[in-house]
Write a protein that holds these residues in place. Structure first.
Motif, mmCIF file in Angstrom:
data_model
loop_
_atom_site.group_PDB
_atom_site.id
_atom_site.type_symbol
_atom_site.label_atom_id
_atom_site.label_comp_id
_atom_site.label_asym_id
_atom_site.label_seq_id
_atom_site.Cartn_x
_atom_site.Cartn_y
_atom_site.Cartn_z
ATOM 1 N N TRP A 1 -3.411 0.663 -6.557
ATOM 2 C CA TRP A 1 -4.687 0.021 -6.225
ATOM 3 C C TRP A 1 -4.683 -1.430 -6.712
ATOM 4 O O TRP A 1 -5.087 -2.336 -5.988
ATOM 5 C CB TRP A 1 -5.854 0.791 -6.834
ATOM 6 C CG TRP A 1 -7.143 0.055 -6.707
ATOM 7 C CD1 TRP A 1 -7.879 -0.483 -7.722
ATOM 8 C CD2 TRP A 1 -7.838 -0.282 -5.500
ATOM 9 N NE1 TRP A 1 -8.988 -1.123 -7.220
ATOM 10 C CE2 TRP A 1 -8.986 -1.010 -5.849
ATOM 11 C CE3 TRP A 1 -7.596 -0.032 -4.146
ATOM 12 C CZ2 TRP A 1 -9.888 -1.500 -4.924
ATOM 13 C CZ3 TRP A 1 -8.510 -0.519 -3.218
ATOM 14 C CH2 TRP A 1 -9.635 -1.238 -3.610
ATOM 15 N N GLN A 2 -4.227 -1.673 -7.934
ATOM 16 C CA GLN A 2 -4.166 -3.038 -8.450
ATOM 17 C C GLN A 2 -3.167 -3.882 -7.660
ATOM 18 O O GLN A 2 -3.409 -5.064 -7.429
ATOM 19 C CB GLN A 2 -3.774 -3.048 -9.927
ATOM 20 C CG GLN A 2 -4.914 -2.718 -10.847
ATOM 21 C CD GLN A 2 -4.472 -2.709 -12.276
ATOM 22 O OE1 GLN A 2 -3.544 -2.005 -12.643
ATOM 23 N NE2 GLN A 2 -5.140 -3.495 -13.095
ATOM 24 N N ALA A 3 -2.063 -3.279 -7.258
ATOM 25 C CA ALA A 3 -1.064 -4.000 -6.465
ATOM 26 C C ALA A 3 -1.672 -4.424 -5.125
ATOM 27 O O ALA A 3 -1.475 -5.561 -4.680
ATOM 28 C CB ALA A 3 0.177 -3.137 -6.247
ATOM 29 N N LEU A 4 -2.418 -3.517 -4.490
ATOM 30 C CA LEU A 4 -3.069 -3.849 -3.219
ATOM 31 C C LEU A 4 -4.113 -4.941 -3.416
ATOM 32 O O LEU A 4 -4.173 -5.901 -2.641
ATOM 33 C CB LEU A 4 -3.708 -2.602 -2.605
ATOM 34 C CG LEU A 4 -4.472 -2.826 -1.299
ATOM 35 C CD1 LEU A 4 -3.547 -3.353 -0.208
ATOM 36 C CD2 LEU A 4 -5.157 -1.537 -0.854
ATOM 37 N N LEU A 5 -4.911 -4.811 -4.442
ATOM 38 C CA LEU A 5 -5.939 -5.808 -4.727
ATOM 39 C C LEU A 5 -5.303 -7.173 -4.994
ATOM 40 O O LEU A 5 -5.735 -8.190 -4.444
ATOM 41 C CB LEU A 5 -6.772 -5.356 -5.926
ATOM 42 C CG LEU A 5 -8.007 -6.152 -6.273
ATOM 43 C CD1 LEU A 5 -8.988 -6.153 -5.116
ATOM 44 C CD2 LEU A 5 -8.654 -5.580 -7.529
ATOM 45 N N ARG A 6 -4.270 -7.196 -5.795
ATOM 46 C CA ARG A 6 -3.569 -8.441 -6.103
ATOM 47 C C ARG A 6 -2.969 -9.063 -4.845
ATOM 48 O O ARG A 6 -3.072 -10.268 -4.618
ATOM 49 C CB ARG A 6 -2.487 -8.161 -7.140
ATOM 50 C CG ARG A 6 -1.708 -9.360 -7.563
ATOM 51 C CD ARG A 6 -0.655 -9.003 -8.602
ATOM 52 N NE ARG A 6 0.169 -10.149 -8.863
ATOM 53 C CZ ARG A 6 -0.176 -11.181 -9.600
ATOM 54 N NH1 ARG A 6 -1.357 -11.190 -10.188
ATOM 55 N NH2 ARG A 6 0.637 -12.190 -9.768
ATOM 56 N N TYR A 7 -2.342 -8.241 -4.022
ATOM 57 C CA TYR A 7 -1.726 -8.707 -2.774
ATOM 58 C C TYR A 7 -2.778 -9.311 -1.840
ATOM 59 O O TYR A 7 -2.593 -10.403 -1.305
ATOM 60 C CB TYR A 7 -1.009 -7.530 -2.108
ATOM 61 C CG TYR A 7 -0.389 -7.838 -0.781
ATOM 62 C CD1 TYR A 7 0.768 -8.582 -0.683
ATOM 63 C CD2 TYR A 7 -0.945 -7.342 0.404
ATOM 64 C CE1 TYR A 7 1.357 -8.853 0.545
ATOM 65 C CE2 TYR A 7 -0.372 -7.599 1.628
ATOM 66 C CZ TYR A 7 0.781 -8.354 1.694
ATOM 67 O OH TYR A 7 1.355 -8.611 2.908
ATOM 68 N N MET A 8 -3.876 -8.598 -1.649
ATOM 69 C CA MET A 8 -4.920 -9.072 -0.741
ATOM 70 C C MET A 8 -5.599 -10.344 -1.260
ATOM 71 O O MET A 8 -5.944 -11.226 -0.487
ATOM 72 C CB MET A 8 -5.963 -7.970 -0.506
ATOM 73 C CG MET A 8 -5.406 -6.740 0.190
ATOM 74 S SD MET A 8 -4.719 -7.087 1.809
ATOM 75 C CE MET A 8 -6.213 -7.389 2.723
ATOM 76 N N LEU A 9 -5.773 -10.452 -2.568
ATOM 77 C CA LEU A 9 -6.434 -11.622 -3.140
ATOM 78 C C LEU A 9 -5.506 -12.831 -3.229
ATOM 79 O O LEU A 9 -5.971 -13.967 -3.289
ATOM 80 C CB LEU A 9 -6.990 -11.281 -4.527
ATOM 81 C CG LEU A 9 -8.146 -10.291 -4.534
ATOM 82 C CD1 LEU A 9 -8.438 -9.836 -5.956
ATOM 83 C CD2 LEU A 9 -9.379 -10.873 -3.880
#
Length: 148
Positions: free
Chosen positions: A98-106
């Motif tokens: 979840w953090q990886a996805l959030l970081r990637y999208m941001l």
């Protein structure tokens, strides 16, 4: 819950130049992955170029899987390994998917506004980019390994 790293090493916040150089290394790898996907897509499509939302979604998703795999596994992409960088949570743990996805999208808007989200790290002692702050992550510089 993410696991802590097994090492007891001292880290410091990573600088902008190292981060940009690691990004360049990773960009070269991403381009080669995109080319491989393109070759496969053209082969499947009887030699015709492949365009459209499905191809774009495939490239976007594959790029996330590249970063997500490395970030959640050991916190380092291949470019980050070359420059002794690691992404981790603020308390020193491995990223969750979840953090990886959030970081990637941001990271996308951080880059799209002329890189302002990345240059923001120059104005604080913590050296955090926009996507670091919003995803509760940080990039640290690992010390040199002693050679035996």
């Amino acid at each position: 819950m993410s696991r802590p790293y097994n090492d007891e090493i001292r880290t410091s916040p990573a600088g902008l130049v190292r981060r940009l150089l690691a990004m360049f290394y990773d960009l070269l790898l991403i381009i080669s992955i995109w080319m491989l996907i393109g070759f496969i897509a053209v082969a499947i499509n009887d030699g015709q170029a492949v365009e459209g939302p499905i191809m774009k979604a495939t490239l976007f998703s594959t790029t996330f899987l590249f970063f997500g795999f490395f970030w959640t596994r050991n916190g380092q992409t291949l470019g980050m390994q070359a420059w002794r960088l690691r992404v981790q949570t603020m308390d020193g743990r491995r990223l969750s998917w979840w953090q990886a996805l959030l970081r990637y999208m941001l990271a996308i808007p951080s880059l799209l506004v002329f890189g302002l989200g990345y240059f923001w790290m120059l104005f604080g002692d913590e050296r955090l980019t926009w996507h670091d702050r919003l995803s509760d992550t940080c990039v640290v510089l690992l010390p040199k390994r002693e050679r035996k």
